[in-house]
Design a protein around this motif. Structure first.
Motif, PDB file in Angstrom:
ATOM      1  N   VAL A  94     -26.265  24.997  29.987  1.00 60.60           N
ATOM      2  CA  VAL A  94     -27.370  24.879  30.939  1.00 60.60           C
ATOM      3  C   VAL A  94     -27.315  25.974  32.001  1.00 60.60           C
ATOM      4  CG1 VAL A  94     -27.787  22.423  30.583  1.00 60.60           C
ATOM      5  CG2 VAL A  94     -26.087  23.134  32.266  1.00 60.60           C
ATOM      6  N   GLY A  95     -26.528  26.972  31.752  1.00 63.77           N
ATOM      7  CA  GLY A  95     -26.382  28.114  32.639  1.00 63.77           C
ATOM      8  C   GLY A  95     -25.308  29.009  32.061  1.00 63.77           C
ATOM      9  N   ASN A 148     -22.491  29.489  33.154  1.00 64.53           N
ATOM     10  CA  ASN A 148     -21.151  28.951  33.377  1.00 64.53           C
ATOM     11  C   ASN A 148     -21.130  27.424  33.418  1.00 64.53           C
ATOM     12  OD1 ASN A 148     -22.368  28.603  35.865  1.00 64.53           O
ATOM     13  ND2 ASN A 148     -20.515  29.083  37.012  1.00 64.53           N
ATOM     14  N   MET A 149     -22.118  26.775  32.766  1.00 63.81           N
ATOM     15  CA  MET A 149     -22.160  25.313  32.752  1.00 63.81           C
ATOM     16  C   MET A 149     -22.547  24.800  31.370  1.00 63.81           C
ATOM     17  SD  MET A 149     -23.690  24.144  36.429  1.00 63.81           S
ATOM     18  CE  MET A 149     -25.271  24.913  36.197  1.00 63.81           C
ATOM     19  N   VAL A 150     -21.929  23.673  31.012  1.00 62.78           N
ATOM     20  CA  VAL A 150     -22.215  22.996  29.754  1.00 62.78           C
ATOM     21  C   VAL A 150     -22.500  21.532  30.085  1.00 62.78           C
ATOM     22  CG1 VAL A 150     -21.318  22.347  27.485  1.00 62.78           C
ATOM     23  CG2 VAL A 150     -20.663  24.536  28.506  1.00 62.78           C
ATOM     24  N   GLU A 151     -23.581  21.003  29.515  1.00 62.50           N
ATOM     25  CA  GLU A 151     -23.944  19.602  29.737  1.00 62.50           C
ATOM     26  C   GLU A 151     -23.653  18.804  28.472  1.00 62.50           C
ATOM     27  OE1 GLU A 151     -27.725  17.996  31.806  1.00 62.50           O
ATOM     28  OE2 GLU A 151     -28.147  17.951  29.645  1.00 62.50           O
ATOM     29  N   ILE A 152     -22.915  17.718  28.637  1.00 61.52           N
ATOM     30  CA  ILE A 152     -22.582  16.827  27.527  1.00 61.52           C
ATOM     31  C   ILE A 152     -23.253  15.484  27.803  1.00 61.52           C
ATOM     32  CG2 ILE A 152     -20.733  15.792  26.165  1.00 61.52           C
ATOM     33  CD1 ILE A 152     -18.839  17.796  27.696  1.00 61.52           C
ATOM     34  N   THR A 153     -24.075  15.023  26.874  1.00 65.61           N
ATOM     35  CA  THR A 153     -24.745  13.736  27.006  1.00 65.61           C
ATOM     36  C   THR A 153     -24.073  12.732  26.075  1.00 65.61           C
ATOM     37  OG1 THR A 153     -26.837  14.856  27.480  1.00 65.61           O
ATOM     38  CG2 THR A 153     -26.964  12.528  26.860  1.00 65.61           C
ATOM     39  N   PHE A 154     -23.739  11.575  26.614  1.00 65.64           N
ATOM     40  CA  PHE A 154     -23.093  10.507  25.858  1.00 65.64           C
ATOM     41  C   PHE A 154     -24.068   9.349  25.653  1.00 65.64           C
ATOM     42  CE2 PHE A 154     -19.701  12.918  27.740  1.00 65.64           C
ATOM     43  CZ  PHE A 154     -18.684  12.901  26.794  1.00 65.64           C
ATOM     44  N   LYS A 179     -23.712  11.555  31.536  1.00 67.73           N
ATOM     45  CA  LYS A 179     -23.698  13.001  31.319  1.00 67.73           C
ATOM     46  C   LYS A 179     -22.573  13.625  32.139  1.00 67.73           C
ATOM     47  CE  LYS A 179     -28.584  13.683  30.349  1.00 67.73           C
ATOM     48  NZ  LYS A 179     -29.795  14.413  30.686  1.00 67.73           N
ATOM     49  N   VAL A 180     -21.914  14.603  31.511  1.00 66.42           N
ATOM     50  CA  VAL A 180     -20.866  15.347  32.199  1.00 66.42           C
ATOM     51  C   VAL A 180     -21.283  16.811  32.227  1.00 66.42           C
ATOM     52  CG1 VAL A 180     -18.453  16.074  32.141  1.00 66.42           C
ATOM     53  CG2 VAL A 180     -19.062  13.746  31.462  1.00 66.42           C
ATOM     54  N   ILE A 181     -21.216  17.425  33.407  1.00 69.24           N
ATOM     55  CA  ILE A 181     -21.467  18.856  33.546  1.00 69.24           C
ATOM     56  C   ILE A 181     -20.111  19.535  33.714  1.00 69.24           C
ATOM     57  CG2 ILE A 181     -22.468  20.692  34.952  1.00 69.24           C
ATOM     58  CD1 ILE A 181     -24.623  19.136  33.603  1.00 69.24           C
ATOM     59  N   ILE A 182     -19.797  20.418  32.783  1.00 65.49           N
ATOM     60  CA  ILE A 182     -18.548  21.172  32.834  1.00 65.49           C
ATOM     61  C   ILE A 182     -18.857  22.559  33.387  1.00 65.49           C
ATOM     62  CG2 ILE A 182     -16.763  22.272  31.431  1.00 65.49           C
ATOM     63  CD1 ILE A 182     -16.897  19.908  29.578  1.00 65.49           C
ATOM     64  N   THR A 183     -18.081  22.995  34.367  1.00 62.26           N
ATOM     65  CA  THR A 183     -18.209  24.334  34.922  1.00 62.26           C
ATOM     66  C   THR A 183     -17.106  25.202  34.327  1.00 62.26           C
ATOM     67  OG1 THR A 183     -19.070  23.403  36.974  1.00 62.26           O
ATOM     68  CG2 THR A 183     -18.338  25.689  37.045  1.00 62.26           C
ATOM     69  N   THR A 184     -17.500  26.383  33.820  1.00 63.53           N
ATOM     70  CA  THR A 184     -16.574  27.296  33.139  1.00 63.53           C
ATOM     71  C   THR A 184     -16.678  28.691  33.750  1.00 63.53           C
ATOM     72  OG1 THR A 184     -18.182  28.087  31.510  1.00 63.53           O
ATOM     73  CG2 THR A 184     -16.992  26.068  30.964  1.00 63.53           C
ATOM     74  N   ASN A 185     -15.822  29.584  33.263  1.00 64.15           N
ATOM     75  CA  ASN A 185     -16.054  30.989  33.587  1.00 64.15           C
ATOM     76  C   ASN A 185     -17.284  31.444  32.790  1.00 64.15           C
ATOM     77  OD1 ASN A 185     -14.137  30.637  31.352  1.00 64.15           O
ATOM     78  ND2 ASN A 185     -14.105  32.861  31.226  1.00 64.15           N
ATOM     79  N   GLU A 186     -17.737  32.655  33.014  1.00 66.06           N
ATOM     80  CA  GLU A 186     -18.993  33.122  32.420  1.00 66.06           C
ATOM     81  C   GLU A 186     -18.934  33.156  30.888  1.00 66.06           C
ATOM     82  OE1 GLU A 186     -22.041  36.898  32.754  1.00 66.06           O
ATOM     83  OE2 GLU A 186     -20.612  36.511  34.361  1.00 66.06           O
ATOM     84  N   GLN A 187     -19.971  32.570  30.294  1.00 65.00           N
ATOM     85  CA  GLN A 187     -20.100  32.565  28.838  1.00 65.00           C
ATOM     86  C   GLN A 187     -20.760  33.864  28.382  1.00 65.00           C
ATOM     87  OE1 GLN A 187     -22.596  29.158  28.061  1.00 65.00           O
ATOM     88  NE2 GLN A 187     -21.436  27.922  29.502  1.00 65.00           N
ATOM     89  N   ASN A 188     -20.477  34.261  27.145  1.00 66.84           N
ATOM     90  CA  ASN A 188     -21.162  35.410  26.548  1.00 66.84           C
ATOM     91  C   ASN A 188     -22.500  34.955  25.988  1.00 66.84           C
ATOM     92  OD1 ASN A 188     -18.990  37.161  27.028  1.00 66.84           O
ATOM     93  ND2 ASN A 188     -17.992  36.548  25.128  1.00 66.84           N
ATOM     94  N   ASN A 189     -23.551  35.730  26.272  1.00 67.15           N
ATOM     95  CA  ASN A 189     -24.879  35.398  25.752  1.00 67.15           C
ATOM     96  C   ASN A 189     -24.859  35.300  24.241  1.00 67.15           C
ATOM     97  OD1 ASN A 189     -26.061  35.363  28.262  1.00 67.15           O
ATOM     98  ND2 ASN A 189     -26.808  37.450  28.141  1.00 67.15           N
ATOM     99  N   VAL A 207     -24.301  27.221  21.921  1.00 73.89           N
ATOM    100  CA  VAL A 207     -24.518  28.652  22.094  1.00 73.89           C
ATOM    101  C   VAL A 207     -24.508  28.980  23.578  1.00 73.89           C
ATOM    102  CG1 VAL A 207     -26.101  30.574  21.686  1.00 73.89           C
ATOM    103  CG2 VAL A 207     -25.838  28.776  19.964  1.00 73.89           C
ATOM    104  N   GLY A 208     -23.721  29.986  23.953  1.00 76.00           N
ATOM    105  CA  GLY A 208     -23.621  30.391  25.348  1.00 76.00           C
ATOM    106  C   GLY A 208     -24.912  31.020  25.850  1.00 76.00           C
ATOM    107  N   MET A 209     -25.113  30.918  27.159  1.00 74.34           N
ATOM    108  CA  MET A 209     -26.315  31.483  27.777  1.00 74.34           C
ATOM    109  C   MET A 209     -25.959  32.757  28.512  1.00 74.34           C
ATOM    110  SD  MET A 209     -28.353  28.213  29.233  1.00 74.34           S
ATOM    111  CE  MET A 209     -29.906  29.037  29.379  1.00 74.34           C
TER     112      MET A 209
END
Length: 129
Positions: A41-42, A44-50, A90-100, A127-129
């Motif tokens: 979702v950005g 450096n962010m990934v959204e997981i829906t349960f 829902k869990v939002i995970i914050t990461t370092n920058e993903q590759n497009n 897929v990274g953004m």
């Protein structure tokens, strides 16, 4: 005879639709949580829906998640935080920058629902953004 067939069909449809969320007669939830969707979702962010409400402690424990590329250099993303939303599904995970446009594999383990049922270890591609 038609009436019995119709009742049988209605029963089967009801079991099919509500069987995944089965709760024992005593009210105890016996169903492990499952992942419905994983999306970036950005950059450096990934959204997981349960499929159900999660236990906040296990859902926000970053050691329960890992992200790496499934092939090639197998670059890992660092996970800085995991935040459960107010609806607790829902869990939002914050990461370092993903590759497009890079494919990543998210691994999840030890996340429990509010009744204490623990998810089966699982992996999901995104897929990274």
């Amino acid at each position: 005879m038609k009436r019995i067939s119709l009742l049988s069909m209605c029963f089967l449809i009801t079991v099919f639709l509500f069987g995944a969320n089965y709760v024992h007669a005593n009210g105890d939830d016996q169903v492990k949580p499952e992942v419905v969707k994983v999306i970036a979702v950005g950059d450096n962010m990934v959204e997981i829906t349960f499929n159900e409400e999660l236990d906040e402690t296990t859902a926000e424990d970053i050691s329960n998640y890992s992200i790496e590329q499934p092939y090639g250099a197998k670059l890992k993303l660092d996970i800085y935080s995991a935040k459960l939303n107010d609806a607790k599904n829902k869990v939002i995970i914050t990461t370092n920058e993903q590759n497009n446009y890079s494919v990543y594999m998210l691994s999840i383990s030890n996340v429990a629902d509010v009744a204490g049922n623990v998810i089966d270890n699982c992996q999901f591609a995104f897929v990274g953004m």
